[in-house]
Design a protein around this motif. Sequence first.
Motif, PDB file in Angstrom:
ATOM      1  N   ALA A 111      80.483  54.424  38.340  1.00  0.00           N
ATOM      2  CA  ALA A 111      79.913  54.849  37.056  1.00  0.00           C
ATOM      3  C   ALA A 111      78.887  55.959  37.261  1.00  0.00           C
ATOM      4  O   ALA A 111      78.776  56.880  36.437  1.00  0.00           O
ATOM      5  CB  ALA A 111      79.284  53.655  36.346  1.00  0.00           C
ATOM      6  N   TYR A 112      78.139  55.902  38.352  1.00  0.00           N
ATOM      7  CA  TYR A 112      77.167  56.966  38.653  1.00  0.00           C
ATOM      8  C   TYR A 112      77.868  58.299  38.915  1.00  0.00           C
ATOM      9  O   TYR A 112      77.277  59.363  38.754  1.00  0.00           O
ATOM     10  CB  TYR A 112      76.322  56.582  39.867  1.00  0.00           C
ATOM     11  CG  TYR A 112      75.038  55.868  39.507  1.00  0.00           C
ATOM     12  CD1 TYR A 112      73.920  56.577  39.106  1.00  0.00           C
ATOM     13  CD2 TYR A 112      74.952  54.488  39.551  1.00  0.00           C
ATOM     14  CE1 TYR A 112      72.751  55.933  38.756  1.00  0.00           C
ATOM     15  CE2 TYR A 112      73.789  53.825  39.207  1.00  0.00           C
ATOM     16  CZ  TYR A 112      72.687  54.557  38.808  1.00  0.00           C
ATOM     17  OH  TYR A 112      71.531  53.906  38.453  1.00  0.00           O
ATOM     18  N   LEU A 113      79.122  58.233  39.317  1.00  0.00           N
ATOM     19  CA  LEU A 113      79.896  59.457  39.582  1.00  0.00           C
ATOM     20  C   LEU A 113      80.739  59.870  38.380  1.00  0.00           C
ATOM     21  O   LEU A 113      81.595  60.743  38.483  1.00  0.00           O
ATOM     22  CB  LEU A 113      80.782  59.255  40.813  1.00  0.00           C
ATOM     23  CG  LEU A 113      80.005  59.154  42.134  1.00  0.00           C
ATOM     24  CD1 LEU A 113      80.905  58.677  43.258  1.00  0.00           C
ATOM     25  CD2 LEU A 113      79.376  60.503  42.489  1.00  0.00           C
ATOM     26  N   GLY A 114      80.511  59.223  37.226  1.00  0.00           N
ATOM     27  CA  GLY A 114      81.197  59.633  36.005  1.00  0.00           C
ATOM     28  C   GLY A 114      82.525  58.965  35.768  1.00  0.00           C
ATOM     29  O   GLY A 114      83.236  59.292  34.811  1.00  0.00           O
ATOM     30  N   MET A 115      82.899  58.014  36.616  1.00  0.00           N
ATOM     31  CA  MET A 115      84.120  57.253  36.369  1.00  0.00           C
ATOM     32  C   MET A 115      83.835  56.188  35.302  1.00  0.00           C
ATOM     33  O   MET A 115      82.712  56.047  34.835  1.00  0.00           O
ATOM     34  CB  MET A 115      84.622  56.603  37.665  1.00  0.00           C
ATOM     35  CG  MET A 115      85.146  57.607  38.681  1.00  0.00           C
ATOM     36  SD  MET A 115      85.787  56.773  40.164  1.00  0.00           S
ATOM     37  CE  MET A 115      84.679  57.419  41.390  1.00  0.00           C
ATOM     38  N   ALA A 116      84.840  55.423  34.946  1.00  0.00           N
ATOM     39  CA  ALA A 116      84.680  54.433  33.876  1.00  0.00           C
ATOM     40  C   ALA A 116      83.620  53.401  34.246  1.00  0.00           C
ATOM     41  O   ALA A 116      83.472  53.022  35.408  1.00  0.00           O
ATOM     42  CB  ALA A 116      86.017  53.746  33.604  1.00  0.00           C
ATOM     43  N   HIS A 117      82.887  52.953  33.225  1.00  0.00           N
ATOM     44  CA  HIS A 117      81.899  51.898  33.420  1.00  0.00           C
ATOM     45  C   HIS A 117      82.612  50.562  33.589  1.00  0.00           C
ATOM     46  O   HIS A 117      83.659  50.325  33.006  1.00  0.00           O
ATOM     47  CB  HIS A 117      80.971  51.845  32.199  1.00  0.00           C
ATOM     48  CG  HIS A 117      79.838  50.897  32.349  1.00  0.00           C
ATOM     49  ND1 HIS A 117      79.736  49.745  31.615  1.00  0.00           N
ATOM     50  CD2 HIS A 117      78.747  50.921  33.155  1.00  0.00           C
ATOM     51  CE1 HIS A 117      78.633  49.106  31.954  1.00  0.00           C
ATOM     52  NE2 HIS A 117      78.014  49.791  32.883  1.00  0.00           N
ATOM     53  N   SER A 118      82.040  49.678  34.424  1.00  0.00           N
ATOM     54  CA  SER A 118      82.610  48.340  34.662  1.00  0.00           C
ATOM     55  C   SER A 118      84.066  48.403  35.109  1.00  0.00           C
ATOM     56  O   SER A 118      84.901  47.605  34.690  1.00  0.00           O
ATOM     57  CB  SER A 118      82.499  47.465  33.390  1.00  0.00           C
ATOM     58  OG  SER A 118      81.155  47.251  33.074  1.00  0.00           O
ATOM     59  N   MET A 119      84.379  49.349  35.967  1.00  0.00           N
ATOM     60  CA  MET A 119      85.758  49.489  36.461  1.00  0.00           C
ATOM     61  C   MET A 119      86.125  48.312  37.354  1.00  0.00           C
ATOM     62  O   MET A 119      85.364  47.920  38.229  1.00  0.00           O
ATOM     63  CB  MET A 119      85.906  50.803  37.236  1.00  0.00           C
ATOM     64  CG  MET A 119      87.339  51.107  37.644  1.00  0.00           C
ATOM     65  SD  MET A 119      87.491  52.622  38.645  1.00  0.00           S
ATOM     66  CE  MET A 119      87.325  53.873  37.392  1.00  0.00           C
ATOM     67  N   MET A 325      77.238  61.068  34.479  1.00  0.00           N
ATOM     68  CA  MET A 325      77.336  59.626  34.698  1.00  0.00           C
ATOM     69  C   MET A 325      77.952  58.951  33.484  1.00  0.00           C
ATOM     70  O   MET A 325      77.960  59.508  32.385  1.00  0.00           O
ATOM     71  CB  MET A 325      75.927  59.038  34.941  1.00  0.00           C
ATOM     72  CG  MET A 325      75.314  59.465  36.250  1.00  0.00           C
ATOM     73  SD  MET A 325      73.498  59.280  36.310  1.00  0.00           S
ATOM     74  CE  MET A 325      73.272  57.572  35.877  1.00  0.00           C
ATOM     75  N   ALA A 326      78.460  57.727  33.676  1.00  0.00           N
ATOM     76  CA  ALA A 326      78.961  56.945  32.547  1.00  0.00           C
ATOM     77  C   ALA A 326      77.798  56.640  31.607  1.00  0.00           C
ATOM     78  O   ALA A 326      76.747  56.172  32.056  1.00  0.00           O
ATOM     79  CB  ALA A 326      79.585  55.647  33.047  1.00  0.00           C
ATOM     80  N   PRO A 327      77.944  56.902  30.300  1.00  0.00           N
ATOM     81  CA  PRO A 327      76.822  56.715  29.366  1.00  0.00           C
ATOM     82  C   PRO A 327      76.312  55.275  29.299  1.00  0.00           C
ATOM     83  O   PRO A 327      75.140  55.042  29.022  1.00  0.00           O
ATOM     84  CB  PRO A 327      77.393  57.171  28.011  1.00  0.00           C
ATOM     85  CG  PRO A 327      78.867  57.265  28.186  1.00  0.00           C
ATOM     86  CD  PRO A 327      79.117  57.492  29.636  1.00  0.00           C
ATOM     87  N   GLU A 328      77.182  54.299  29.594  1.00  0.00           N
ATOM     88  CA  GLU A 328      76.769  52.897  29.529  1.00  0.00           C
ATOM     89  C   GLU A 328      75.685  52.555  30.558  1.00  0.00           C
ATOM     90  O   GLU A 328      75.016  51.528  30.445  1.00  0.00           O
ATOM     91  CB  GLU A 328      77.962  51.970  29.734  1.00  0.00           C
ATOM     92  CG  GLU A 328      79.023  52.054  28.646  1.00  0.00           C
ATOM     93  CD  GLU A 328      80.094  53.099  28.947  1.00  0.00           C
ATOM     94  OE1 GLU A 328      81.157  53.031  28.319  1.00  0.00           O
ATOM     95  OE2 GLU A 328      79.865  53.977  29.810  1.00  0.00           O
TER      96      GLU A 328
END
Length: 377
Positions: A111-119, A325-328
């Motif tokens: 998520a810090y790298l902009g991928m989906a949150h809670s992947m 980053m993922a906004p969540e």
Amino acid sequence: MSALDIRWIRDDASLAQQCRDWKQLPYLALDTEFMRVDTFYPGAGLVQVGDGERAWLIDPLLIRDWTPFAEVLEAPSVVKVFHACGEDLEVFQRLTGSLPQPLFDTQLAAAYLGMAHSMGYSKLVLEMLGLDLPKDETRSDWLQRPLTDMQVRYAAEDVQHLAEVYVKLAPRLPEHKLAWLLADGADLVANQTRVSDPREAWRDVKLAWKLAPQQLAVLREVCAWREEQARLRNQPRNRILREQTLWPLARLQPKDKQALARIDEMHPRTVRQDGDTLLALLAHAAALPAEQWPEPLPEPLPREVTPLLKRLREVGQREAERQGMAPELMLRKKILEALLKSGYPDGPYRLPDSLQGWRRELMGQALLDCLAAPENP
């Protein structure tokens, strides 16, 4: 993967010897398999450790002395790598009395790298390594012995791939994001360390804010008893006393077993097993003097705050875009609600203590400015 080196640890001496070597490594990938079908605490079935070259499977049913492993968990020079570590932390705390630090969670790192949150783990492995993992063994019985060959392979490969994902993810994180990620890991550990006080459990009951202080005193005692009994008997809370009964018990305060049995969702087994205890508890709590009653709980925020919540959330979304980053990751709803409750509707507002570290530094003033600004016409 056919060449994966899998090693079992089934006695205290072997674990102690291996822990000496693990403390020299830069990182370890960690995972657990456990059962929690009808217990309060997770029952550990397996502990997996990987260094990227081999996987060790520790049998927690045979280990008696976890002290050397606790030292590994606490070794500051060894990064402990997990994926979505919440329940794993509980397992380690129960087994060893210790928790891992520093902690690198690959779900957070993505998520810090902009991928989906809670992947999910399988999806992350597919994205990072191009491997499609089977999930056939996820729900199998990890307390059975012997474990099947499929279970052993599944458990070992999981921790092996976790190490491989870490090796690919970690270098992509700039130094400041790595520091933020490790700070989030420390927060996860701190939250696990704060063993919830049974006498505070009443605060989480739905609609508790509708109760008068005398009823809240009853709710507090009932919830504390339920929490303590769940831990003592190692049974789920709802087996001790169903969640839906807590509020009506505090509101109606039945005086006999017939009235107790009429409470919505009250299980007959609870009336049989614990009815006398509950009635005595209710009578005691109802008779507490006013100076021992809790303060009334604040009402929920009104629906009218929805546009304001949206504006506050946009502060985090803008910062997330800037940071890639993922906004969540930025601002949890509970933090924004605490901020609003500090001064709604006319202010002044105060940043809640729960907004800490880099989030407070980056967005604290922007949130206050947002609340001070007139709403868009």
